[in-house]
Design a protein around this motif. Structure first.
Motif, mmCIF file in Angstrom:
data_model
loop_
_atom_site.group_PDB
_atom_site.id
_atom_site.type_symbol
_atom_site.label_atom_id
_atom_site.label_comp_id
_atom_site.label_asym_id
_atom_site.label_seq_id
_atom_site.Cartn_x
_atom_site.Cartn_y
_atom_site.Cartn_z
ATOM 1 N N GLY A 158 0.708 -1.265 0.137
ATOM 2 C CA GLY A 158 0.114 0.115 0.063
ATOM 3 C C GLY A 158 0.871 1.235 -0.068
ATOM 4 N N TYR A 159 0.431 2.240 -0.705
ATOM 5 C CA TYR A 159 1.175 3.394 -0.828
ATOM 6 C C TYR A 159 0.076 4.650 -0.729
ATOM 7 C CZ TYR A 159 4.863 0.518 -2.495
ATOM 8 O OH TYR A 159 5.749 -0.489 -2.688
ATOM 9 N N SER A 160 0.543 6.005 -0.675
ATOM 10 C CA SER A 160 -0.174 7.164 -0.440
ATOM 11 C C SER A 160 -0.920 7.362 -1.916
ATOM 12 C CB SER A 160 0.556 8.211 -0.018
ATOM 13 O OG SER A 160 1.262 8.704 -0.834
ATOM 14 N N ASP A 161 -2.318 7.782 -2.026
ATOM 15 C CA ASP A 161 -2.619 8.232 -3.272
ATOM 16 C C ASP A 161 -1.693 9.333 -4.062
ATOM 17 O OD1 ASP A 161 -4.738 6.649 -2.916
ATOM 18 O OD2 ASP A 161 -6.150 8.124 -2.183
ATOM 19 N N ARG A 162 -1.384 10.068 -3.218
ATOM 20 C CA ARG A 162 -0.326 11.136 -3.686
ATOM 21 C C ARG A 162 0.966 10.641 -4.466
ATOM 22 N NH1 ARG A 162 2.774 15.824 -0.087
ATOM 23 N NH2 ARG A 162 3.834 16.861 -1.992
ATOM 24 N N ASP A 163 1.411 9.317 -3.758
ATOM 25 C CA ASP A 163 2.544 8.981 -4.503
ATOM 26 C C ASP A 163 2.300 7.920 -5.963
ATOM 27 O OD1 ASP A 163 4.374 9.713 -2.619
ATOM 28 O OD2 ASP A 163 4.429 7.934 -1.426
ATOM 29 N N ILE A 164 1.186 7.653 -5.536
ATOM 30 C CA ILE A 164 0.780 6.664 -6.861
ATOM 31 C C ILE A 164 0.121 7.638 -7.788
ATOM 32 C CG2 ILE A 164 -1.357 5.505 -7.718
ATOM 33 C CD1 ILE A 164 -1.246 4.042 -4.865
ATOM 34 N N GLY A 165 -0.436 8.655 -7.691
ATOM 35 C CA GLY A 165 -0.747 9.837 -8.918
ATOM 36 C C GLY A 165 0.325 10.289 -9.609
ATOM 37 N N ARG A 166 1.681 10.386 -9.110
ATOM 38 C CA ARG A 166 2.780 10.602 -9.712
ATOM 39 C C ARG A 166 3.659 9.749 -10.328
ATOM 40 N NH1 ARG A 166 5.570 14.252 -4.706
ATOM 41 N NH2 ARG A 166 3.818 16.044 -4.738
ATOM 42 N N ASN A 167 3.039 8.506 -10.150
ATOM 43 C CA ASN A 167 3.670 7.286 -11.040
ATOM 44 C C ASN A 167 3.730 7.378 -12.328
ATOM 45 O OD1 ASN A 167 3.904 4.312 -11.730
ATOM 46 N ND2 ASN A 167 4.869 4.328 -9.776
ATOM 47 N N ARG A 168 4.684 7.327 -13.195
ATOM 48 C CA ARG A 168 4.919 7.357 -14.411
ATOM 49 C C ARG A 168 4.194 5.961 -15.044
ATOM 50 N NH1 ARG A 168 10.120 8.845 -18.260
ATOM 51 N NH2 ARG A 168 9.291 8.813 -19.970
ATOM 52 N N CYS A 169 4.342 4.947 -14.562
ATOM 53 C CA CYS A 169 3.750 3.656 -15.148
ATOM 54 C C CYS A 169 2.240 3.854 -14.926
ATOM 55 C CB CYS A 169 4.023 2.416 -14.334
ATOM 56 S SG CYS A 169 6.086 2.130 -14.591
ATOM 57 N N VAL A 170 1.644 4.376 -13.918
ATOM 58 C CA VAL A 170 0.026 4.703 -13.659
ATOM 59 C C VAL A 170 -0.148 5.523 -14.928
ATOM 60 C CG1 VAL A 170 -1.333 5.050 -12.104
ATOM 61 C CG2 VAL A 170 0.294 4.027 -11.289
ATOM 62 N N ARG A 171 0.365 6.343 -15.042
ATOM 63 C CA ARG A 171 0.088 7.288 -15.895
ATOM 64 C C ARG A 171 0.042 6.855 -17.348
ATOM 65 N NH1 ARG A 171 3.433 11.084 -13.020
ATOM 66 N NH2 ARG A 171 4.901 11.149 -15.080
ATOM 67 N N LYS A 172 0.943 6.126 -17.594
ATOM 68 C CA LYS A 172 0.783 5.349 -19.038
ATOM 69 C C LYS A 172 -0.508 4.407 -19.015
ATOM 70 C CE LYS A 172 4.786 4.445 -21.249
ATOM 71 N NZ LYS A 172 4.745 5.419 -22.299
ATOM 72 N N CYS A 173 -0.742 3.922 -18.070
ATOM 73 C CA CYS A 173 -1.911 3.088 -18.057
ATOM 74 C C CYS A 173 -3.226 3.705 -17.927
ATOM 75 C CB CYS A 173 -1.505 1.988 -16.674
ATOM 76 S SG CYS A 173 -0.256 0.864 -17.465
ATOM 77 N N SER A 174 -3.421 5.143 -17.965
ATOM 78 C CA SER A 174 -4.542 5.668 -17.783
ATOM 79 C C SER A 174 -5.012 5.616 -16.203
ATOM 80 C CB SER A 174 -5.452 5.358 -18.805
ATOM 81 O OG SER A 174 -5.114 5.474 -20.096
ATOM 82 N N GLU A 175 -4.079 5.733 -15.470
ATOM 83 C CA GLU A 175 -4.522 5.791 -13.976
ATOM 84 C C GLU A 175 -4.921 4.339 -13.700
ATOM 85 O OE1 GLU A 175 -3.466 8.359 -12.463
ATOM 86 O OE2 GLU A 175 -3.069 9.480 -14.477
ATOM 87 N N ARG A 176 -4.899 3.269 -14.213
ATOM 88 C CA ARG A 176 -5.239 1.974 -13.739
ATOM 89 C C ARG A 176 -4.302 1.393 -12.855
ATOM 90 N NH1 ARG A 176 -7.188 2.006 -19.195
ATOM 91 N NH2 ARG A 176 -5.206 1.349 -19.753
ATOM 92 N N TYR A 177 -4.616 0.996 -11.917
ATOM 93 C CA TYR A 177 -3.696 0.336 -10.758
ATOM 94 C C TYR A 177 -4.517 -0.370 -9.841
ATOM 95 C CZ TYR A 177 -4.769 3.888 -7.371
ATOM 96 O OH TYR A 177 -5.304 4.637 -6.349
ATOM 97 N N HIS A 178 -3.770 -1.581 -9.276
ATOM 98 C CA HIS A 178 -4.431 -2.407 -8.270
ATOM 99 C C HIS A 178 -3.515 -2.471 -7.010
ATOM 100 C CE1 HIS A 178 -7.330 -5.170 -6.628
ATOM 101 N NE2 HIS A 178 -6.208 -5.852 -6.385
ATOM 102 N N ILE A 179 -3.941 -2.179 -5.918
ATOM 103 C CA ILE A 179 -2.953 -2.823 -4.718
ATOM 104 C C ILE A 179 -3.239 -4.177 -4.150
ATOM 105 C CG2 ILE A 179 -2.067 -2.149 -2.480
ATOM 106 C CD1 ILE A 179 -2.793 0.845 -3.009
ATOM 107 N N LEU A 180 -2.459 -4.909 -4.746
ATOM 108 C CA LEU A 180 -2.743 -6.527 -4.373
ATOM 109 C C LEU A 180 -2.511 -6.890 -2.893
ATOM 110 C CD1 LEU A 180 -3.514 -8.856 -5.839
ATOM 111 C CD2 LEU A 180 -1.189 -9.588 -6.223
ATOM 112 N N LYS A 181 -3.302 -7.525 -2.316
ATOM 113 C CA LYS A 181 -3.349 -8.118 -1.044
ATOM 114 C C LYS A 181 -3.712 -9.477 -0.886
ATOM 115 C CE LYS A 181 -4.799 -3.747 1.023
ATOM 116 N NZ LYS A 181 -5.806 -2.950 1.944
#
Length: 232
Positions: A158-181
């Protein structure tokens, strides 16, 4: 027997149009640069470390195919080798590196015919200090820009939404991500998100519709012939 015959008659195009919740076969290609994290992701997705494994070697390199049943779904996972990123991360030679990896990437894709429901990029560092975005770029070079509509980032912690929003890979995937548990509800949410991505033509990715339709026609003919033989 009639029920088994009916299942065989389900065409590939029908599978591509199935509603998310009715999909009973799921196929994923998992990428990344950290062997430990990729193994952890595959184990979590399949809910087991004892899933059936098949190592397939191509040109001296190894992809690992794994499959198991998860909550009534047949789930297949192709774990790609981490050396891909080692070849790609030197920017000056990126195009040459993509050409050298093209056959290997197409081979991993062929292991989940007619195509994966999602390409999952596993990340450990949310700030993306590495070069994992080159893997996404290589996918688009080999399979076309549309492949990014079927790609998402898989965070193992898990990470903060702020850090995830800055992630280059997330941006390239049109903001699609999943925190796997490591629990079934979380994994089922991943299945849903991976097959419900917007702006997609079908539930799974394929870059060869002609081949898909040829395969569909072939299997339908095989079914019809087998059904007629059994009926006689």
């Amino acid at each position: 027997m009639a029920q088994r015959l009916q299942k065989r008659d389900e065409t590939l195009s029908d599978e591509a149009k199935q509603p998310t919740d009715s999909i009973k076969r799921l196929r994923f290609i998992v990428l990344g640069s950290d062997e430990v994290l990729i193994n952890e992701a595959c184990d979590t997705i399949l809910r087991s470390t004892d899933a059936k494994r098949m190592e397939t070697i191509k040109r001296g390199r190894t992809c690992e195919f794994r499959e198991d049943y998860v909550s009534g779904r047949h789930v297949s996972v192709v774990k790609t080798p981490t050396y891909w990123l080692e070849n790609l991360k030197t920017y000056l030679f990126f195009s040459k590196s993509v050409r050298s990896l093209k056959r290997d990437m197409e081979f991993s894709y062929s292991m989940v015919f007619p195509g994966p429901h999602a390409f999952l990029l596993v990340l450990g560092d949310v700030r993306n200090s590495g070069k994992e975005h080159y893997l996404l770029r290589a996918l688009s070079e080999v399979f076309g820009q549309e492949v990014l509509d079927y790609s998402m980032v898989l965070f193992m912690h898990g990470y903060s939404d702020r850090d995830i929003g800055r992630n280059r890979c997330v941006r390239k995937c049109s903001e699609r991500y999943h925190i796997l548990k490591d629990n079934e509800d979380n994994v089922l949410k991943l299945f849903h998100d991976a097959t419900a991505m917007k702006q997609r033509k079908a539930n799974f990715f394929t870059n060869d519709l002609e081949l898909l339709y040829k395969a569909e026609t072939y299997f339908k003919k095989e079914f019809d012939a087998t059904y007629e033989e059994r009926e006689n």
